[in-house]
Design a protein around this motif. Sequence first.
Motif, PDB file in Angstrom:
ATOM      1  N   ALA A 156       0.821  -1.216   0.000  1.00 35.52           N
ATOM      2  CA  ALA A 156       0.000   0.000   0.000  1.00 35.52           C
ATOM      3  C   ALA A 156       0.849   1.257   0.000  1.00 35.52           C
ATOM      4  O   ALA A 156       0.439   2.293  -0.543  1.00 35.52           O
ATOM      5  N   LEU A 157       2.029   1.184   0.591  1.00 31.13           N
ATOM      6  CA  LEU A 157       2.892   2.361   0.703  1.00 31.13           C
ATOM      7  C   LEU A 157       3.917   2.456  -0.425  1.00 31.13           C
ATOM      8  O   LEU A 157       4.689   3.413  -0.484  1.00 31.13           O
ATOM      9  N   GLY A 158       3.950   1.458  -1.304  1.00 30.98           N
ATOM     10  CA  GLY A 158       4.957   1.449  -2.351  1.00 30.98           C
ATOM     11  C   GLY A 158       6.342   1.232  -1.788  1.00 30.98           C
ATOM     12  O   GLY A 158       7.311   1.902  -2.188  1.00 30.98           O
ATOM     13  N   ALA A 159       6.445   0.301  -0.867  1.00 33.17           N
ATOM     14  CA  ALA A 159       7.702   0.080  -0.165  1.00 33.17           C
ATOM     15  C   ALA A 159       8.106  -1.381  -0.217  1.00 33.17           C
ATOM     16  O   ALA A 159       7.297  -2.271  -0.511  1.00 33.17           O
ATOM     17  N   ASP A 160       9.376  -1.645   0.046  1.00 32.13           N
ATOM     18  CA  ASP A 160       9.869  -2.990   0.296  1.00 32.13           C
ATOM     19  C   ASP A 160       9.973  -3.161   1.799  1.00 32.13           C
ATOM     20  O   ASP A 160      10.327  -2.217   2.523  1.00 32.13           O
ATOM     21  N   ALA A 161       9.646  -4.365   2.284  1.00 33.83           N
ATOM     22  CA  ALA A 161       9.731  -4.653   3.723  1.00 33.83           C
ATOM     23  C   ALA A 161      10.756  -5.740   3.955  1.00 33.83           C
ATOM     24  O   ALA A 161      10.750  -6.774   3.297  1.00 33.83           O
ATOM     25  N   VAL A 162      11.642  -5.497   4.892  1.00 35.64           N
ATOM     26  CA  VAL A 162      12.631  -6.488   5.307  1.00 35.64           C
ATOM     27  C   VAL A 162      12.361  -6.802   6.769  1.00 35.64           C
ATOM     28  O   VAL A 162      12.293  -5.902   7.608  1.00 35.64           O
ATOM     29  N   GLN A 163      12.184  -8.076   7.053  1.00 32.95           N
ATOM     30  CA  GLN A 163      11.831  -8.501   8.409  1.00 32.95           C
ATOM     31  C   GLN A 163      12.969  -9.327   9.006  1.00 32.95           C
ATOM     32  O   GLN A 163      13.506 -10.223   8.357  1.00 32.95           O
ATOM     33  N   GLU A 164      13.289  -9.025  10.223  1.00 31.87           N
ATOM     34  CA  GLU A 164      14.244  -9.838  10.962  1.00 31.87           C
ATOM     35  C   GLU A 164      13.834  -9.818  12.426  1.00 31.87           C
ATOM     36  O   GLU A 164      13.817  -8.764  13.057  1.00 31.87           O
ATOM     37  N   GLY A 165      13.505 -11.001  12.957  1.00 33.50           N
ATOM     38  CA  GLY A 165      13.046 -11.061  14.332  1.00 33.50           C
ATOM     39  C   GLY A 165      11.788 -10.229  14.499  1.00 33.50           C
ATOM     40  O   GLY A 165      10.820 -10.391  13.768  1.00 33.50           O
ATOM     41  N   ASP A 166      11.811  -9.311  15.452  1.00 32.00           N
ATOM     42  CA  ASP A 166      10.656  -8.470  15.735  1.00 32.00           C
ATOM     43  C   ASP A 166      10.731  -7.111  15.042  1.00 32.00           C
ATOM     44  O   ASP A 166       9.921  -6.237  15.333  1.00 32.00           O
ATOM     45  N   THR A 167      11.691  -6.934  14.137  1.00 39.88           N
ATOM     46  CA  THR A 167      11.884  -5.639  13.490  1.00 39.88           C
ATOM     47  C   THR A 167      11.523  -5.714  12.006  1.00 39.88           C
ATOM     48  O   THR A 167      11.892  -6.651  11.310  1.00 39.88           O
ATOM     49  N   VAL A 168      10.768  -4.704  11.552  1.00 46.59           N
ATOM     50  CA  VAL A 168      10.400  -4.579  10.143  1.00 46.59           C
ATOM     51  C   VAL A 168      10.913  -3.237   9.652  1.00 46.59           C
ATOM     52  O   VAL A 168      10.629  -2.202  10.257  1.00 46.59           O
ATOM     53  N   VAL A 169      11.673  -3.257   8.555  1.00 43.94           N
ATOM     54  CA  VAL A 169      12.189  -2.027   7.974  1.00 43.94           C
ATOM     55  C   VAL A 169      11.496  -1.790   6.639  1.00 43.94           C
ATOM     56  O   VAL A 169      11.449  -2.671   5.786  1.00 43.94           O
ATOM     57  N   LEU A 170      10.922  -0.590   6.475  1.00 41.48           N
ATOM     58  CA  LEU A 170      10.292  -0.187   5.222  1.00 41.48           C
ATOM     59  C   LEU A 170      11.218   0.758   4.469  1.00 41.48           C
ATOM     60  O   LEU A 170      11.770   1.703   5.047  1.00 41.48           O
ATOM     61  N   GLN A 171      11.402   0.491   3.163  1.00 43.12           N
ATOM     62  CA  GLN A 171      12.227   1.344   2.315  1.00 43.12           C
ATOM     63  C   GLN A 171      11.572   1.427   0.949  1.00 43.12           C
ATOM     64  O   GLN A 171      10.882   0.488   0.518  1.00 43.12           O
ATOM     65  N   LEU A 172      11.731   2.548   0.262  1.00 40.45           N
ATOM     66  CA  LEU A 172      11.130   2.720  -1.054  1.00 40.45           C
ATOM     67  C   LEU A 172      11.483   1.550  -1.961  1.00 40.45           C
ATOM     68  O   LEU A 172      12.611   1.049  -1.940  1.00 40.45           O
ATOM     69  N   GLN A 173      10.515   1.121  -2.755  1.00 39.24           N
ATOM     70  CA  GLN A 173      10.738  -0.013  -3.637  1.00 39.24           C
ATOM     71  C   GLN A 173      11.910   0.242  -4.571  1.00 39.24           C
ATOM     72  O   GLN A 173      12.082   1.334  -5.113  1.00 39.24           O
ATOM     73  N   GLY A 174      12.738  -0.806  -4.718  1.00 36.75           N
ATOM     74  CA  GLY A 174      13.846  -0.735  -5.650  1.00 36.75           C
ATOM     75  C   GLY A 174      15.077  -0.035  -5.146  1.00 36.75           C
ATOM     76  O   GLY A 174      16.028   0.174  -5.906  1.00 36.75           O
ATOM     77  N   THR A 175      15.092   0.344  -3.842  1.00 36.14           N
ATOM     78  CA  THR A 175      16.271   1.051  -3.332  1.00 36.14           C
ATOM     79  C   THR A 175      17.212   0.123  -2.588  1.00 36.14           C
ATOM     80  O   THR A 175      18.154   0.579  -1.953  1.00 36.14           O
ATOM     81  N   GLY A 176      16.919  -1.182  -2.631  1.00 41.64           N
ATOM     82  CA  GLY A 176      17.867  -2.139  -2.066  1.00 41.64           C
ATOM     83  C   GLY A 176      17.861  -2.203  -0.568  1.00 41.64           C
ATOM     84  O   GLY A 176      18.926  -2.132   0.067  1.00 41.64           O
ATOM     85  N   ALA A 177      16.679  -2.359   0.041  1.00 45.61           N
ATOM     86  CA  ALA A 177      16.601  -2.492   1.498  1.00 45.61           C
ATOM     87  C   ALA A 177      17.352  -3.718   1.960  1.00 45.61           C
ATOM     88  O   ALA A 177      17.335  -4.766   1.316  1.00 45.61           O
ATOM     89  N   THR A 178      18.031  -3.601   3.048  1.00 43.57           N
ATOM     90  CA  THR A 178      18.762  -4.716   3.644  1.00 43.57           C
ATOM     91  C   THR A 178      18.273  -4.945   5.053  1.00 43.57           C
ATOM     92  O   THR A 178      17.704  -4.048   5.671  1.00 43.57           O
ATOM     93  N   ALA A 179      18.496  -6.137   5.549  1.00 45.76           N
ATOM     94  CA  ALA A 179      18.015  -6.471   6.891  1.00 45.76           C
ATOM     95  C   ALA A 179      18.678  -5.600   7.939  1.00 45.76           C
ATOM     96  O   ALA A 179      19.857  -5.292   7.833  1.00 45.76           O
ATOM     97  N   PRO A 180      17.937  -5.180   8.965  1.00 44.69           N
ATOM     98  CA  PRO A 180      18.514  -4.356  10.034  1.00 44.69           C
ATOM     99  C   PRO A 180      19.534  -5.145  10.832  1.00 44.69           C
ATOM    100  O   PRO A 180      19.453  -6.363  10.938  1.00 44.69           O
ATOM    101  N   ARG A 181      20.466  -4.422  11.381  1.00 42.37           N
ATOM    102  CA  ARG A 181      21.509  -5.065  12.210  1.00 42.37           C
ATOM    103  C   ARG A 181      21.485  -4.477  13.601  1.00 42.37           C
ATOM    104  O   ARG A 181      21.064  -3.404  13.796  1.00 42.37           O
TER     105      ARG A 181
END
Length: 286
Positions: A261-286
């Motif tokens: 809905a937001l036009g984003a990519d979601a990366v999930q690790e454990g209890d954390t979800v990171v949203l980043q604009l689609q196509g910008t190469g989101a990586t898992a949080p550290r």
Amino acid sequence: MASEAPAPRLRVESGGAVATRTPIPPVATAARARWRWVGFAAAAGLAAVAAIAQFRRDTVTGDVREYRTAVGQRDSVQLPDGSTVILAPDSRLVVAANFGVDTRDVTLDGAAYFDVRHDEGHPFTVHTSSADIRDIGTAFSVKTGGEGEVAVHVTHGIVALSARGDAATTAAPVELHAGDRGVLAKAAVTVSRGTVTAEDVAWTRGTLSYRDASLAEVRADLRRWYGLELRVADSALASRTLTASFRGDSAAQVVRVIALALGADAVQEGDTVVLQLQGTGATAPR
């Protein structure tokens, strides 16, 4: 399918005042293991939810009563004056020691729906970290979010919404009538007149429903209902709003719909979800 036993009603007594509570079946929990998600049970309704129940933790210190709910666990409280409160998951309600003497003051951290028994001689006020919401004979919901944001939806009667602290000296309380939505953010109140519907308080029935909701509100709800921490990695996403509805959805599905809905990519690790604009190469949080 076996029928569910009636929920027990417990009494908390303090200083002659009595409050009762009725647990509401949990609708969501979040696993703490990496990449594992536990969501809503299938569409058999709240009575068939298969999550692990954690009853609300009630504490009494002197005449101060405190009620807490766990992640994914709603609960209801009947206050000594007959007013009823439905606590959202991962929320805390503190009832003042002098409740009912001169005023009826409660402090909320999280979200709750209040059905207040009106008493002109004893005003009912909900305090949050950044706002005061005073009843003028009504039923309303209060949801707190990040950075002091507070959203109030009035379903009956009138409330007065005002900022706390230094901002309270420069802005008069704003009256909200039945059907009005008020959002306090950065000490300013924005009002939408006559826009509140049953969907705005659908969370009391186990449904998360959003209509142009800020990410601060969504972030707070994900933390309360699923135990997830939402991070927005791109400032261009921070101002976007969400319109969506969830009932019977797993945490992973909720995250996928939000990202789409937001036009984003979601990366999930454990209890954390990171949203980043689609196509910008989101990586898992550290």
